[in-house]
Design a protein around this motif. Structure first.
Motif, PDB file in Angstrom:
ATOM      1  N   ASN A   1       0.796  -1.230   0.000  1.00 17.39           N
ATOM      2  CA  ASN A   1       0.000   0.000   0.000  1.00 17.39           C
ATOM      3  C   ASN A   1       0.830   1.282   0.000  1.00 17.39           C
ATOM      4  O   ASN A   1       0.279   2.373  -0.029  1.00 17.39           O
ATOM      5  CB  ASN A   1      -0.960   0.020   1.201  1.00 17.39           C
ATOM      6  CG  ASN A   1      -0.231   0.098   2.542  1.00 17.39           C
ATOM      7  OD1 ASN A   1       0.926   0.493   2.631  1.00 17.39           O
ATOM      8  ND2 ASN A   1      -0.913  -0.294   3.604  1.00 17.39           N
ATOM      9  N   ALA A   2       2.153   1.166   0.014  1.00 18.00           N
ATOM     10  CA  ALA A   2       2.998   2.351   0.206  1.00 18.00           C
ATOM     11  C   ALA A   2       2.798   3.387  -0.889  1.00 18.00           C
ATOM     12  O   ALA A   2       2.698   4.587  -0.607  1.00 18.00           O
ATOM     13  CB  ALA A   2       4.465   1.934   0.281  1.00 18.00           C
ATOM     14  N   LEU A   3       2.718   2.962  -2.127  1.00 21.42           N
ATOM     15  CA  LEU A   3       2.604   3.896  -3.245  1.00 21.42           C
ATOM     16  C   LEU A   3       1.275   4.630  -3.242  1.00 21.42           C
ATOM     17  O   LEU A   3       1.174   5.732  -3.768  1.00 21.42           O
ATOM     18  CB  LEU A   3       2.787   3.121  -4.557  1.00 21.42           C
ATOM     19  CG  LEU A   3       3.073   3.898  -5.835  1.00 21.42           C
ATOM     20  CD1 LEU A   3       4.318   4.761  -5.711  1.00 21.42           C
ATOM     21  CD2 LEU A   3       3.213   2.944  -7.014  1.00 21.42           C
ATOM     22  N   LEU A   4       0.268   4.026  -2.610  1.00 21.97           N
ATOM     23  CA  LEU A   4      -1.079   4.591  -2.611  1.00 21.97           C
ATOM     24  C   LEU A   4      -1.386   5.383  -1.339  1.00 21.97           C
ATOM     25  O   LEU A   4      -2.485   5.911  -1.190  1.00 21.97           O
ATOM     26  CB  LEU A   4      -2.107   3.485  -2.802  1.00 21.97           C
ATOM     27  CG  LEU A   4      -1.969   2.710  -4.121  1.00 21.97           C
ATOM     28  CD1 LEU A   4      -2.894   1.508  -4.130  1.00 21.97           C
ATOM     29  CD2 LEU A   4      -2.235   3.617  -5.318  1.00 21.97           C
ATOM     30  N   SER A   5      -0.406   5.496  -0.453  1.00 23.17           N
ATOM     31  CA  SER A   5      -0.624   6.242   0.787  1.00 23.17           C
ATOM     32  C   SER A   5      -0.444   7.736   0.535  1.00 23.17           C
ATOM     33  O   SER A   5       0.274   8.162  -0.366  1.00 23.17           O
ATOM     34  CB  SER A   5       0.350   5.768   1.862  1.00 23.17           C
ATOM     35  OG  SER A   5       1.694   5.984   1.465  1.00 23.17           O
ATOM     36  N   SER A   6      -1.122   8.546   1.341  1.00 26.92           N
ATOM     37  CA  SER A   6      -1.014   9.997   1.198  1.00 26.92           C
ATOM     38  C   SER A   6       0.330  10.482   1.743  1.00 26.92           C
ATOM     39  O   SER A   6       0.996   9.790   2.518  1.00 26.92           O
ATOM     40  CB  SER A   6      -2.162  10.688   1.920  1.00 26.92           C
ATOM     41  OG  SER A   6      -2.084  10.434   3.302  1.00 26.92           O
ATOM     42  N   VAL A   7       0.723  11.680   1.331  1.00 28.39           N
ATOM     43  CA  VAL A   7       2.008  12.224   1.768  1.00 28.39           C
ATOM     44  C   VAL A   7       1.964  13.747   1.664  1.00 28.39           C
ATOM     45  O   VAL A   7       1.297  14.308   0.789  1.00 28.39           O
ATOM     46  CB  VAL A   7       3.173  11.651   0.918  1.00 28.39           C
ATOM     47  CG1 VAL A   7       3.077  12.098  -0.532  1.00 28.39           C
ATOM     48  CG2 VAL A   7       4.526  12.016   1.508  1.00 28.39           C
TER      49      VAL A   7
END
Length: 358
Positions: A6-12
């Motif tokens: 899920n890392a690429l789809l997490s907010s930042v």
């Protein structure tokens, strides 16, 4: 817990913005700006891809007669500002975020594309190659070595481009310091053989970049400015005798700017120069690190989960898949990019790639 899945789809958080995912559309030259004028077709193209965490536009000229591609857009006239508003309005209506990449081609600007105007560079050293011109393929010309006063004028062109970008409604700007164009020409010692305060040491070769950064961040605020670097890329006859040392120096320097991000290209298009620059920068740079060049969604997710970078920019993958984010979420197949239409003048291979739902 951030996992690779899920890392690429997490907010930042990226500077002053919060992105819904860590997928960035890399800047890609598409030559649809006929007469250097941004237009409705370009607005459709960018807004189609607005689910991407951040869109970065193609390289955009900060001053007239500095074209490298023929139909590359500009941001130096009121008409261009109004043309770019079509894009920013369309992207924002689709709930997207968009930075404009601002750029000076330096010695890569051929006189035949620029009304006969002589190309400029830090030193009078030409690109050892040919380029497309209205008269067919021609060798690059030997550029005029910029005087100090001429350098100051170009810095002011970048400042004005930032003001114009702000008026056009962009969320921020990316300064193009990569791929053998003017800022990169100053940074790397194969193209910069000056003996004044703009040549020699890392500090001197970075002086033009720092002056541009000072000008642009003063206008935009540092949280709305990014910078792209390509310490290894040999495109446009570029090389440096110590690329890792140079990029580590730059990463340390950039810590003082609190930029929205540093956009790092990890490799050489042609595989000539090789080094592991991402860990070298990650060790030194304290801000948001965006990486680019040849990442699959799976590798990108792992890189973020392992905290090797904070976001990943994808180029032709998003070019060919306006719903790239949705395809990543679904684990779906991707459209293949059609290289034959990368630089053609109309919507074919530009705004007609099918959606996953189709």
């Amino acid at each position: 817990m951030t996992t690779a899945k899920n890392a690429l789809l997490s907010s930042v958080t990226l500077g002053d913005l919060t992105l819904p995912n860590r997928i960035v559309m890399a800047p890609l030259t598409r030559t649809r700006a006929i007469g250097h004028q941004p237009n409705a077709l370009m607005a459709e193209y960018y807004s189609q891809r607005a689910s991407t965490g951040l869109l970065i536009t193609e390289c955009t000229m900060v001053s007239a007669n500095t074209s490298s591609f023929g139909n590359d857009p500009g941001i130096y006239s009121q008409e261009q500002i109004e043309g770019w508003k079509l894009t920013t309005n369309a992207v924002h209506k689709a709930d997207g975020r968009v930075f404009i990449q601002i750029w000076h081609a330096g010695r890569a600007a051929h006189p035949l594309l620029n009304g006969g105007k002589e190309a400029v560079a830090p030193s009078a050293i030409s690109i050892d190659d040919e380029t497309h011109t209205p008269e067919g393929k021609k060798p690059y010309t030997v550029p005029h070595a910029l005087t100090v006063s001429e350098i100051k004028t170009i810095v002011n062109d970048f400042r004005q481009a930032a003001l114009n970008a702000k008026e056009a409604g962009f969320d921020g700007v990316e300064i193009h310091g990569a791929n053998g164009y003017l800022i990169d020409q100053f940074l790397r010692d194969s193209a910069n053989q000056r003996t004044d305060e703009y040549g020699g040491s890392f500090e001197n070769r970075a002086r033009f970049l720092t002056e541009v950064l000072d000008a642009v961040t003063e206008v935009m605020g540092s949280g709305r400015v990014g910078l792209r670097l390509s310490p290894l890329n040999s495109f446009n006859s570029m090389k440096d005798s110590d690329p890792v040392g140079l990029v580590r120096y730059l990463a340390e320097l950039l810590n003082g700017y609190n930029l929205a991000y540093l956009h790092l290209m990890r490799a050489d298009f042609f595989g000539i120069q090789k080094a592991d620059v991402v860990p070298a920068v990650r060790e030194v740079y304290k801000g948001h690190l965006m990486v680019n060049m040849g990442y699959s969604p799976e590798e990108a997710s792992q890189v973020i989960a392992d905290k090797q970078a904070d976001s990943v920019a994808f180029g032709t993958g998003i070019l060919a898949n306006p719903d790239f984010v949705e395809r990543v979420k679904a684990g779906a197949d991707f459209n293949a990019p059609d290289q034959a239409t990368f630089y053609t003048p109309d919507g074919k291979g530009y705004t007609d790639y099918p959606l996953m739902s189709a």
